[in-house]
Design an enzyme around this catalytic site. Structure first.
Site, PDB file in Angstrom:
ATOM      1  N   GLY A  40       0.773  -1.234   0.000  1.00 49.75           N
ATOM      2  CA  GLY A  40       0.000   0.000   0.000  1.00 49.75           C
ATOM      3  C   GLY A  40       0.803   1.281   0.000  1.00 49.75           C
ATOM      4  N   GLY A  42       2.559   2.464  -2.575  1.00 50.31           N
ATOM      5  CA  GLY A  42       2.515   3.125  -3.882  1.00 50.31           C
ATOM      6  C   GLY A  42       3.548   2.669  -4.889  1.00 50.31           C
ATOM      7  N   GLU A  68       2.021 -10.212 -10.789  1.00 47.66           N
ATOM      8  CA  GLU A  68       0.923 -10.342  -9.831  1.00 47.66           C
ATOM      9  C   GLU A  68      -0.414  -9.938 -10.438  1.00 47.66           C
ATOM     10  OE1 GLU A  68       2.090  -8.125  -6.388  1.00 47.66           O
ATOM     11  OE2 GLU A  68       3.304  -9.761  -5.605  1.00 47.66           O
ATOM     12  N   HIS A 219      22.627  13.264  -4.541  1.00 47.00           N
ATOM     13  CA  HIS A 219      21.178  13.207  -4.375  1.00 47.00           C
ATOM     14  C   HIS A 219      20.809  13.618  -2.963  1.00 47.00           C
ATOM     15  CE1 HIS A 219      22.728   9.271  -3.043  1.00 47.00           C
ATOM     16  NE2 HIS A 219      21.758   9.322  -2.134  1.00 47.00           N
ATOM     17  N   GLU A 308     -10.801  28.726   8.441  1.00 45.48           N
ATOM     18  CA  GLU A 308     -11.827  28.935   9.450  1.00 45.48           C
ATOM     19  C   GLU A 308     -13.188  29.335   8.892  1.00 45.48           C
ATOM     20  OE1 GLU A 308      -9.089  30.183  13.297  1.00 45.48           O
ATOM     21  OE2 GLU A 308     -10.249  31.730  12.300  1.00 45.48           O
TER      22      GLU A 308
END
Length: 482
Positions: A40, A42, A68, A219, A308
């Site tokens: 789950g 991603g 799969e 990186h 708000e």
């Protein structure tokens, strides 16, 4: 990386919003990239987006080999995100191949190899001239094999074969208990490894991404929030933005003449950030609305985030003081985005900001109030989010206005947000209510204004049917400190 470095080390755009910035260009061209993580998180969507954007944006055909999901199931699962795999297959740019492997039929022998897979994959690549390949997921190939020697040899052979084909490959893998993958071998033979993580903190779901390694390239090494929404995956760089943005010398009006006159330059610099603080009922939203109207009068679009008030309530309240939001909302010069902070986590709010900036191209952004964000994150988390938002707005030379609630008996809440943003803001305006001679006395004080002198004295004002109305101007006292 310098341009010459990129020439020596070619990279392929990942197709994931924000990721290429962290990876300084994208995935290593012609090399395998391992995407690992738990269920789950991603992984499959990540790899589909890599292929689809490669086809649409760079005209690079791709092959998706699944061990799969069937092609039909895969197409159905990603259709809600705007990815039409069936159409891309019909165009001849995408080939989806489902390879069924029954683990109970796999026998561990010294002669186990992936030769049949190479033949099948080679045919798929050559049939459409693929430049990108996805293998989802690699565990299915080795589910019944316990011999590490065989596993290591075949993995190396697979990765070496993919390199020789010259295709940029994304391989997905399930995270192991004590290693990045179940087998614990894939990460050693991959040139780039990206770890995806899905966690729930204080009942709020968050996703994180980390580049574990990237051979031959600089990186980002931090954990980066990423989100999955109707546009796919977006990554939010946390520290990749540098202080390299320019500073405009153009001055724009705040929308209030006396406030402009209290600033030596007659207004605030374009692209600057302004913090408006005050306790409840000190007219923070009204002052922010004057900033909005000043931008609209310059025919510059305004994006107003309200935590708000609903759009209709905000329109009604501003109408009572002579500020016509509805007309400008209809004309497209004003855009109001309203939601409760608890609707989603800080990262989702930030992505919402980013997406709105890209879609609407505003010149002024108002967030009212940022103090509400402290209910869904710590002071450090809110600060990190606001730094990213502020840097983005400054890079785009967008005027930013933030309001924040401060109140003596809520110092553990409101003042935390002020501490998080006050030092980052270019200008700080504090509003106050007090009792004087049996009547309420409203005052405004410019706490700071970077790069220009300003009047530091408190100035009295009233709220009338035409908005802010200052009392008789006092003698101008200029403070040249910033």
């Amino acid at each position: 990386m310098t341009e010459s470095s990129l020439d020596k080390f070619p990279k392929t755009a990942s197709g994931i919003n924000g990721l290429d910035e962290i990876m300084q260009g994208g995935f290593p061209t012609g090399r395998p990239v391992l995407i690992c993580g738990g269920p789950g998180c991603g992984k499959t969507l990540f790899s589909v987006q890599f292929l689809v954007n490669g086809i649409i944006e760079h005209d690079e055909p791709g092959v998706f080999m699944s061990f799969e999901e069937t092609a039909k199931d895969l197409s159905l699962n990603v259709k809600s995100l705007g990815f039409d795999l069936e159409e891309l297959q019909e165009s001849g740019k995408l080939k989806v191949d489902h390879v069924h492997i029954e683990r109970s039929e796999i026998e561990e022998t010294g002669e186990f190899d992936l030769e049949a897979l190479f033949i099948r994959l080679n045919h798929a690549i050559d049939s459409i001239g693929a430049k990108r390949v996805v293998l989802d997921t690699v565990e299915a190939l080795f589910g019944g094999i316990d011999n590490d020697g065989i596993l290591r040899a075949e993995l190396r052979r697979l990765f070496s074969w993919l390199k020789k084909k010259g295709v940029t490959t994304v391989i997905t893998g399930e995270r192991g208990k004590q290693s990045f993958t179940r087998q614990g071998l894939e990460e050693y033979v991959s040139d780039c490894v990206i770890l995806l993580d899905f966690r729930v903190i204080d009942q709020i779901a968050t996703r994180r991404l980390r580049i574990v390694k990237y051979r031959g390239s600089m990186h980002g090494t931090n954990e980066y929030p990423f989100l999955i929404n109707e546009n796919g995956i977006s990554v939010i760089p946390v520290t990749s933005l540098n202080l390299t943005y320019g500073s405009s010398t153009e001055v724009v009006s705040t929308g209030l003449q006396q406030l402009d006159e209290s600033l030596d330059q007659g207004g605030l610099y374009r692209g600057s950030s302004t913090l408006i603080t005050g306790s409840a009922g000190t007219s923070k939203t009204i002052l922010a609305a004057h900033f909005a109207m000043a931008s609209i009068n310059r025919e510059e679009p305004v994006l107003f985030f309200s935590f708000e008030e609903s759009p209709e309530q905000l329109i009604r309240n501003m109408d009572s003081i002579g500020i016509d939001f509805r007309t400008h909302l209809e004309s497209g010069l004003l855009h109001i985005k309203a939601s409760r902070p608890s609707l989603q986590g800080l990262e989702m709010h930030l992505i919402r900001f980013y997406n709105a900036l890209e879609e609407l191209k505003p010149k002024t952004v108002i967030v009212d109030p940022i103090s509400s964000l402290i209910t869904i994150g710590s002071s450090s988390e809110v600060r990190a989010m606001l730094i990213r938002l502020l840097d983005t707005l400054k890079n785009k030379q967008i005027n930013a206005v933030f309001t924040a609630l401060t109140q003596a008996n809520f110092k553990d809440k409101g003042d935390l947000t002020v501490e998080a943003i006050s030092s980052l803001s270019d200008a700080w305006i504090d509003l106050n209510n007090n009792r004087k001679n049996r009547r309420q006395n409203r005052t405004m004080r410019i706490v700071k204004a970077r790069g220009m002198g300003h009047n530091p004295e408190a100035q009295e004002f009233r709220i009338t049917d035409k908005g802010f109305h200052f009392s008789m101007p006092t003698e101008q006292m200029t403070d040249t400190t910033n």
